[in-house]
Every structure is written in structure tokens, then in C-alpha cells.
Design a protein around this motif. Structure first.
Motif, mmCIF file in Angstrom:
data_model
loop_
_atom_site.group_PDB
_atom_site.id
_atom_site.type_symbol
_atom_site.label_atom_id
_atom_site.label_comp_id
_atom_site.label_asym_id
_atom_site.label_seq_id
_atom_site.Cartn_x
_atom_site.Cartn_y
_atom_site.Cartn_z
ATOM 1 N N LEU A 29 4.142 5.951 -10.291
ATOM 2 C CA LEU A 29 5.138 6.870 -10.843
ATOM 3 C C LEU A 29 6.008 6.152 -11.870
ATOM 4 O O LEU A 29 6.331 6.697 -12.935
ATOM 5 N N ARG A 30 6.371 4.910 -11.560
ATOM 6 C CA ARG A 30 7.164 4.100 -12.496
ATOM 7 C C ARG A 30 6.412 3.908 -13.809
ATOM 8 O O ARG A 30 6.985 4.069 -14.894
ATOM 9 N N ASP A 31 5.114 3.587 -13.710
ATOM 10 C CA ASP A 31 4.333 3.354 -14.927
ATOM 11 C C ASP A 31 4.176 4.633 -15.742
ATOM 12 O O ASP A 31 4.204 4.619 -16.966
ATOM 13 N N LYS A 32 4.038 5.747 -15.041
ATOM 14 C CA LYS A 32 3.901 7.037 -15.706
ATOM 15 C C LYS A 32 5.203 7.420 -16.419
ATOM 16 O O LYS A 32 5.204 7.925 -17.538
ATOM 17 N N THR A 33 6.323 7.137 -15.757
ATOM 18 C CA THR A 33 7.639 7.402 -16.353
ATOM 19 C C THR A 33 7.835 6.555 -17.592
ATOM 20 O O THR A 33 8.302 7.031 -18.632
ATOM 21 N N ALA A 34 7.465 5.283 -17.505
ATOM 22 C CA ALA A 34 7.624 4.357 -18.647
ATOM 23 C C ALA A 34 6.759 4.807 -19.823
ATOM 24 O O ALA A 34 7.171 4.692 -20.986
ATOM 25 N N ALA A 35 5.591 5.326 -19.537
ATOM 26 C CA ALA A 35 4.676 5.759 -20.597
ATOM 27 C C ALA A 35 5.221 6.960 -21.373
ATOM 28 O O ALA A 35 4.884 7.152 -22.547
ATOM 29 N N GLU A 55 0.825 -1.209 0.000
ATOM 30 C CA GLU A 55 0.000 0.000 0.000
ATOM 31 C C GLU A 55 0.863 1.264 0.000
ATOM 32 O O GLU A 55 0.598 2.202 -0.757
ATOM 33 N N ALA A 56 1.879 1.283 0.850
ATOM 34 C CA ALA A 56 2.702 2.482 0.977
ATOM 35 C C ALA A 56 3.498 2.763 -0.292
ATOM 36 O O ALA A 56 3.796 3.917 -0.598
ATOM 37 N N HIS A 57 3.853 1.710 -1.033
ATOM 38 C CA HIS A 57 4.674 1.905 -2.233
ATOM 39 C C HIS A 57 3.848 2.010 -3.512
ATOM 40 O O HIS A 57 4.420 2.126 -4.602
ATOM 41 N N GLY A 58 2.521 2.009 -3.378
ATOM 42 C CA GLY A 58 1.673 2.149 -4.563
ATOM 43 C C GLY A 58 1.998 3.402 -5.356
ATOM 44 O O GLY A 58 1.980 3.400 -6.590
ATOM 45 N N ILE A 59 2.337 4.473 -4.660
ATOM 46 C CA ILE A 59 2.647 5.735 -5.332
ATOM 47 C C ILE A 59 3.874 5.599 -6.227
ATOM 48 O O ILE A 59 3.939 6.184 -7.314
#
Length: 227
Positions: free
Chosen positions: A219-225, A211-215
């Protein structure tokens, strides 16, 4: 000590804030969370500055007692609440091992992992341009050396950094080591022993860790996109 819940002032994009939040949730310590959004400058408000003149998170307030610095906060919580002793052992030699890592952490794991995240994620979003490649490579190399030392000096042949069970040392370390993942960088890919350790830490912490690392995963997925 007051029976009032702990009030935690946090920003979960902050590595030490996540460590405190995970500890509170995992150990079922009664608490409330007051979000302090660093990206909006909320740490500079007059109200928060009265709590922490350094204008940093995390901060806790407990029955009128205000405490800053994640290391001190975690040790306080482990001492005041009835949590399993492995978090911060009472036995002097075992406790000294945890203190040894947390002292090392602040000038090694923390600044080196944070610098890579700053250069790969925060700097481009704030300045609109990528970090200087040579400076980024230097930061990555320094972090790689730190991970090497972490495995050699602390992990050795034991399951966790300071012994056979998880402690606040592992919690502080894992939150820093996860941070560069926000930029798509897995800094343990060349360290199988540390990868195994990370899996053990995540398994020990369970849902509060995820839960705590969901952010960071978002962010990783947004960076990859964007790539």
C-alpha cells in the motif's frame, strides 16, 4: 478445552486482526483463517453478524466458544495455550502492567494512529479527494503527542513496553503504529527510542511480522507511485 484449531475471522488490513494473526503464527497455535473483507462489507453478512453483532474483526471461534475484541482474544490465547509467559505474565504486578497498557491503548494509540491512516489513505480512495489539510494536521499532532506519551510513560528505560521481554502490549501497539506507513508516513521518525523499540519488536516476532505487514508495504509503494 477443545483441541480443535482456532478459527480466526480476520482482515489483515485491520490492525487488531494482524496482531491476532501474528500471535497465532509466532506461537505456532493450530488455526485456520477465514478472511472477512471489510472493504467489500463482508462483516455485514448475516452469517458473520451472528458471530459478532458488532460486525467487526477480529473474531475467533474455538470449540464452539466465540470471542470478539483483540485484547480479549490475545489474553485468552495466551492463557489457554502453552505460550511463553512473557506474553501475558501470571505474576500479578507484571500482568497489571500489560493490562494498564492495553486499557490505555484503546483511547490513545489505536484511535490516533487509525485516524491518520483513515484520512491519508482510506478517505482519498473512498471519496476521491484528499483530507482537509487542517484536520489532517490536527490528527497528526494528536498522534505525535500520543507517541511522546508512549515513550515517556511505558517504554522508559526498559526494552519493551511492559518489561524486559515482549508482551501482547507490544504486539497491539506495533500493529497500530505501523498502520500510517500505508500512506508513506513513519510516525516514529522523531522518536529514536521508539524506533529502537520497533526494531526489537520486529526482531522478536520474526517472519510472521513481515508476512502480516506485507499488505502495508504494498500500500505504501502504491501510494508513493501516485505522488
Amino acid at each position: 478445552m477443545s483441541s480443535a484449531p482456532v478459527k480466526a475471522y480476520l482482515d489483515i488490513l485491520s490492525q487488531p486482526s494482524r496482531a491476532v494473526l501474528i500471535f497465532l503464527r509466532h506461537n505456532r497455535i493450530p488455526h485456520t483463517v477465514q478472511t472477512v473483507a471489510l472493504r467489500r462489507g463482508e462483516q455485514k453478512s448475516a452469517e458473520f453478524t451472528r458471530l459478532n453483532p458488532m460486525q467487526k474483526v477480529p473474531v475467533i471461534e474455538h470449540g464452539g466458544f466465540v470471542l470478539t475484541e483483540s485484547d480479549a482474544i490475545l489474553k485468552y490465547l495466551a492463557t489457554v495455550y502453552d505460550v511463553p509467559e512473557h506474553w501475558y505474565p501470571r505474576e500479578p504486578l507484571q500482568r497489571a502492567r500489560v493490562d494498564e497498557y492495553t486499557a490505555w491503548h484503546h483511547s490513545n494509540t489505536r484511535p490516533h494512529a487509525a485516524r491518520v491512516f483513515f484520512m491519508e489513505v482510506l478517505m482519498p480512495s473512498m471519496l476521491g479527494r484528499p483530507a482537509d489539510p487542517a484536520k489532517l494536521q490536527k490528527a497528526v499532532d494528536e498522534l505525535e503527542q500520543t507517541m511522546q506519551k508512549l515513550g515517556e510513560m511505558f517504554l522508559k528505560r526498559q526494552a519493551f513496553l511492559c518489561g524486559d521481554d515482549i508482551s501482547i502490549a507490544d504486539l497491539l501497539a506495533i500493529c497500530e503504529i505501523m498502520q500510517p506507513l500505508g500512506g508513506g508516513r513513519d510516525i516514529l521518525k522523531n522518536h529514536p527510542n521508539l524506533q529502537s523499540w520497533r526494531s526489537r519488536v520486529q526482531a522478536a516476532l520474526g517472519e510472521p511480522f513481515i508476512e502480516a505487514h506485507g499488505i502495508l508495504y504494498r500500500l505504501r509503494d502504491k501510494t508513493a507511485a501516485r505522488l
